[in-house]
Design a protein around this motif. Structure first.
Motif, PDB file in Angstrom:
ATOM      1  N   LYS A 140       2.453   2.057   3.305  1.00 22.09           N
ATOM      2  CA  LYS A 140       1.652   2.222   4.501  1.00 22.09           C
ATOM      3  C   LYS A 140       1.507   1.304   5.228  1.00 22.09           C
ATOM      4  O   LYS A 140       1.404   0.003   5.096  1.00 22.09           O
ATOM      5  CB  LYS A 140       0.248   2.638   4.034  1.00 22.09           C
ATOM      6  CG  LYS A 140      -0.850   3.134   4.865  1.00 22.09           C
ATOM      7  CD  LYS A 140      -0.368   4.470   5.660  1.00 22.09           C
ATOM      8  CE  LYS A 140      -1.413   5.184   6.611  1.00 22.09           C
ATOM      9  NZ  LYS A 140      -0.875   6.235   7.085  1.00 22.09           N
ATOM     10  N   ASP A 197       0.910  -1.335  -0.047  1.00 16.88           N
ATOM     11  CA  ASP A 197      -0.110   0.011  -0.047  1.00 16.88           C
ATOM     12  C   ASP A 197       0.855   1.279   0.035  1.00 16.88           C
ATOM     13  O   ASP A 197       1.515   1.481   1.106  1.00 16.88           O
ATOM     14  CB  ASP A 197      -0.732   0.143   1.353  1.00 16.88           C
ATOM     15  CG  ASP A 197      -1.978  -1.316   1.122  1.00 16.88           C
ATOM     16  OD1 ASP A 197      -2.040  -1.839   0.065  1.00 16.88           O
ATOM     17  OD2 ASP A 197      -2.249  -1.704   2.521  1.00 16.88           O
ATOM     18  N   PHE A 254       2.241   5.197  -1.016  1.00 15.70           N
ATOM     19  CA  PHE A 254       2.014   6.496  -1.219  1.00 15.70           C
ATOM     20  C   PHE A 254       3.367   7.417  -1.403  1.00 15.70           C
ATOM     21  O   PHE A 254       4.438   6.753  -1.054  1.00 15.70           O
ATOM     22  CB  PHE A 254       1.265   7.290  -0.136  1.00 15.70           C
ATOM     23  CG  PHE A 254       2.053   7.361   1.253  1.00 15.70           C
ATOM     24  CD1 PHE A 254       2.576   8.332   1.796  1.00 15.70           C
ATOM     25  CD2 PHE A 254       1.990   6.191   2.105  1.00 15.70           C
ATOM     26  CE1 PHE A 254       3.521   8.487   3.034  1.00 15.70           C
ATOM     27  CE2 PHE A 254       2.520   6.384   3.535  1.00 15.70           C
ATOM     28  CZ  PHE A 254       3.261   7.383   3.664  1.00 15.70           C
ATOM     29  N   VAL A 272      -2.948   7.055  -0.747  1.00 15.02           N
ATOM     30  CA  VAL A 272      -2.345   5.595  -0.603  1.00 15.02           C
ATOM     31  C   VAL A 272      -3.139   4.915  -1.759  1.00 15.02           C
ATOM     32  O   VAL A 272      -4.310   5.091  -2.026  1.00 15.02           O
ATOM     33  CB  VAL A 272      -2.801   5.049   0.594  1.00 15.02           C
ATOM     34  CG1 VAL A 272      -2.270   3.543   0.539  1.00 15.02           C
ATOM     35  CG2 VAL A 272      -2.121   5.927   1.827  1.00 15.02           C
TER      36      VAL A 272
END
Length: 848
Positions: A108, A60, A62, A77
């Motif tokens: 994440k 995940d 970002f 995200v």
């Protein structure tokens, strides 16, 4: 003048940052030159990221943007992907100096700290090499030894010493004076100390400064002494010199550390200064940029970490006093009156820029500021219509006309979006209702019929609000929509729908639908929505833009490719929706003067989460900092415990006397500012330098015309019975520093016309070769009137009247040449005033 980067200096966010150049004695003009930095671009996507070792290999991800190590932007995200597609545009003013612009890719982690996968770090001086084009960058490894920022002020001296046995030797004196701009550690100012070492082939003498608590700008002011061994060939003639053989072997190394107390100390950077800098001088004093440790991660493989695709446009403009821009502004502002419009200076700018977007924003803002945008946009839209053969494709391209209207709607329609969309978007984002109707994407336990009802509820509510909002539509938008409607009818007189599609292609497709799918970009939401909400907003946006596309409602088939969307859209193919769209488009493209029902409503300007210093006292008697939600309108500044909750504290805008930065030394916290009003000052800490700068600018702008504004203020806080800056004991003592000059007073549309004109001058300067080709093309067309057999250099230019266009180009070249002179004068004075080794131009130490 732009620093080699060809990018526009403005975007959706209009809060301009100003870093005024240092005054020079006897030079009035240079005192007024403003050096303004901005960054615009796009985080496109990453690919080939390292997978997890376990069965679930996805991440995940970002991405963040950092000025040195200070985070100033964060993407949403992207879940479960090793090639996340971000596609997020960014723009912000840069309010301070920096060494590196960095992009970090994170994984994440809900339970632990987010994992940094890799980074792209670009030196400020190298940004121009990547300007205006998308580039794939390999992710580099992240190591604490390479994460450095800041600078050190150092002084070295050589003294002569007579030892106990009567021999003469040299004593090296190392004065560690101060550091500036050290990084934050876990979001807080660090506890720095320095180790000072004299390093040579057979020695490594090390000493250490005291630890300075909670500061990024420590003042050490400590002196250390090292004996320098002399060879037997020493003579009195060279008593203040080190022997040549020793010079090349000795160096002073200063390492900066953050004191970790109970955990491991963190490396902050180092500098290495060879002792041979004293070969010709008895002393040496300079500022040095901290460097990564030479044993960083040079041997690590970087290809395995993945890649990041970026589009970066950095600009640095030198904005001169207003009187210099008169001729260029006059030439640009008469563009709407030039016949044909393609021969105007404004249109020519769009023709010669490598990317039309570079020209659009400063041009739109300047014309808007002088009420010239409507006639100019109408004229260029009419030129577009001449080349449009099919009414179904009207205003669907990315021409100068459509881009100008897009930017105009972003600027003047900000408040319109707030009052129309924000309440419903807040409800959608704060609700957990599932709206997924794609059978393939349904989660276990989801009921597609329930989801359809949820989605329809949101679409109906949003659609109803939009079609009832015509009275809030800005007059400038209505005026342009009226012109578009009339021109479209004249161009396609036999098409009854074109008068509506000409307007709906902008207001629905390019305005409402875009704001719905990305509310964070339009400042309608403080943070990126979660993935489920993003999906819901995407489905709503698709439906809204199709509802607004005139003619699609009356067709038997919709424009959707997905079967599930076609089925869902059948719910809206009713006469009531068609009539509502038609009535709304009629109202916003009418010539009748509107009296908006919202004129008395306060204009929403900015909101966000920050920390404020408690106004009262806690039980233990100490004042502290608390996280609060701040909201600014044209009437008042309030803060709340959470968004949507009642205000805890309110400051009427009319009571604001000044808004200024607060020195870090007041509370050992960075990015602080103070709102000085009729009661005690409100001390606020923003999350980063960009956010602090935006809040200061918008607060200054909204309160600029207040009565009783202060002319001076205290740059530090009032603590323990006195002002820290001037030591005055009276809390009501007059300020000891002049207040910062005001910014433009226009609240809803903040336009710095000198800054926009400077940006346009820079674009003309960067495009002089293309301007020259266009001038030659005009000459060729004027001489040769026969048919064009082969494509020429000018075949991509729109030249309707070669004589008028040639005349305008001559005028452009003339005003640009006149502006070149003061820019060159300032550039020379600026480069000569910043001595190498000064705080403004520090020495870059050894790099490996």
């Amino acid at each position: 003048m732009a620093a080699a980067a060809a990018a526009p200096a403005a975007a959706a966010s209009s809060d301009a940052a100003t870093a005024t150049a240092e005054p020079e004695a006897g030079d009035e003009d240079s005192r007024e030159v403003r050096v303004l930095q901005s960054l615009r671009g796009k985080i496109c996507e990453a690919k080939n990221l390292l997978p997890y070792l376990g069965p679930n290999k996805m991440r995940d991800c970002f991405c963040t943007i950092n000025l040195d190590q200070e985070e100033v932007y964060r993407t949403q995200v992207v879940e479960k992907s090793l090639s996340p597609f971000f596609s997020e545009e960014f723009y912000f003013e840069i309010p301070r100096t920096f060494q590196y612009l960095s992009f970090y890719v994170y994984d994440k982690n809900v339970l632990q700290r987010d994992l940094r996968i890799g980074k792209v770090a670009i030196k400020k001086e190298d940004l121009c090499n990547h300007s205006g084009r998308e580039t794939w960058f390999s992710l580099q490894p992240i190591d604490s030894n390479s994460e450095v920022q800041g600078k050190v002020h150092l002084e070295l001296k050589l003294n002569e010493l007579i030892t106990e046995n009567g021999t003469v030797c040299q004593q090296l004196v190392v004065h560690v004076k101060a550091c500036h701009g050290l990084p934050l550690i876990n979001g807080q100012s660090c506890d720095p100390y320095a180790t000072v070492s004299l390093v040579g082939p057979s020695r490594n003498d090390q000493k250490k400064t005291k630890v300075k608590k909670k500061t990024s700008n420590p003042q050490f002011n400590e002196i250390f002494y090292f004996e320098v061994t002399r060879s037997s060939s020493y003579t009195r003639k060279s008593q203040f010199q080190v022997e040549e053989e020793d010079i090349e072997k000795l160096e002073i190394r200063i390492d900066l550390w953050n004191n970790g107390n109970l955990v491991q100390d963190v490396f902050l950077g180092e500098i290495k200064v060879p002792v041979n800098v004293l070969r010709n001088d008895a002393s040496h004093q300079a500022w040095y940029l901290l460097q990564p440790r030479d044993n960083g991660n040079k041997s690590s493989k970087t290809d395995d970490l993945g890649s990041l695709r970026l589009n970066i446009c950095y600009t640095e403009d030198y904005v001169l006093p207003s009187e210099y821009y008169g001729p260029l502004k006059t030439l640009l502002l008469k563009s709407p009156d030039v016949q044909p419009i393609s021969a105007s200076a404004a249109y020519i700018l769009g023709e010669i820029c490598r990317d039309k977007n570079d020209a659009v924003l400063p041009l739109v803002r300047l014309l808007l500021h002088h009420d010239k945008l409507v006639p100019f946009a109408t004229a260029v839209a009419e030129l577009d219509l001449k080349d449009t053969q099919d009414a179904n494709t009207i205003f669907r391209g990315n021409s100068l006309a459509t881009r100008c209207l897009d930017e105009m709607m972003k600027i003047v329609g900000r408040h319109y979006l707030k009052v129309t969309l924000k309440p419903i978007l807040d409800e959608i984002c704060e609700s957990s209702k599932s709206c997924e109707i794609d059978p393939i994407k349904l989660k276990e336990g989801d009921n597609v019929e329930n989801n359809k009802e949820n989605l329809r509820y949101y679409v109906d509510k949003l659609f109803s609000t939009i079609v009832k909002s015509s009275m809030s539509c800005p007059t400038v938008m209505c005026d342009i929509f009226y012109s578009l409607r009339q021109m479209a009818t004249q161009r396609f007189p036999n098409d009854p729908h074109v008068q509506y599609s000409a307007v709906s292609s902008f207001v629905f497709l390019r305005f409402f639908a875009v704001a719905v799918v990305s509310p964070h970009t339009f400042h309608l939401r403080p943070h990126h929505p979660d993935p489920q909400t993003v999906r819901t907003l995407t489905l709503i946006s698709k439906t809204i833009q199709t509802l607004g596309s005139w003619g699609s409602l009356s067709k038997s088939k919709s424009s959707f490719k997905e079967t599930f969307m076609c089925e869902f859209f059948k719910m809206f193919q009713e006469e009531g929706y068609i009539m509502a769209v038609k009535k709304f488009l009629d109202e916003i493209s009418s010539t009748e003067t509107k009296v908006s029902s919202g004129t008395s409503e306060p204009v929403h300007l900015k909101e966000g989460e920050m920390y404020k210093r408690a106004q009262g006292r806690t039980r233990i008697g100490k004042k502290n900092f608390k996280k609060r939600w701040f909201c600014l309108t044209s009437r008042e500044l309030t803060y709340h415990k959470q968004p949507g909750k009642d205000a805890i504290y309110t400051i009427p805008v009319k009571n604001i006397l000044a808004v200024e930065k607060l020195e870090e030394s007041s509370f050992n916290k960075k990015n602080m500012f103070q709102v000085i009003h009729t009661e005690k000052p409100l001390y606020v800490q923003a999350n980063n330098c960009v956010e602090a700068n935006e809040w200061i600018d918008v607060l200054c702008r909204v309160s600029r015309c207040n009565q009783n504004r202060l002319s001076s203020y205290h740059p530090s806080a009032y603590l323990n019975g006195n002002w820290l800056c001037c030591l005055e004991t009276s809390e009501n003592a007059l300020g000891c520093k002049p207040c910062t000059a005001g910014v433009p007073a226009d609240i809803q549309i903040d336009i710095d016309e000198d800054r926009e004109t400077e940006r346009i001058y820079s674009l003309f300067t960067l495009s002089l070769l293309k301007l020259q080709k266009m001038e030659e093309a005009c000459g060729t067309i004027a001489v040769y009137q026969g048919p064009q057999k082969e494509p020429d250099d000018y075949s991509n230019f729109v030249i309707e009247d070669s004589v008028t266009t040639f005349k305008t180009i001559q005028q452009i070249k003339s005003v640009v040449e006149k502006l070149d002179e003061p820019h060159e004068t300032y550039r020379k004075k600026r480069s000569s005033s910043a001595k190498y080794g000064s705080k403004e131009n520090p020495i870059i130490g050894k790099t490996f």
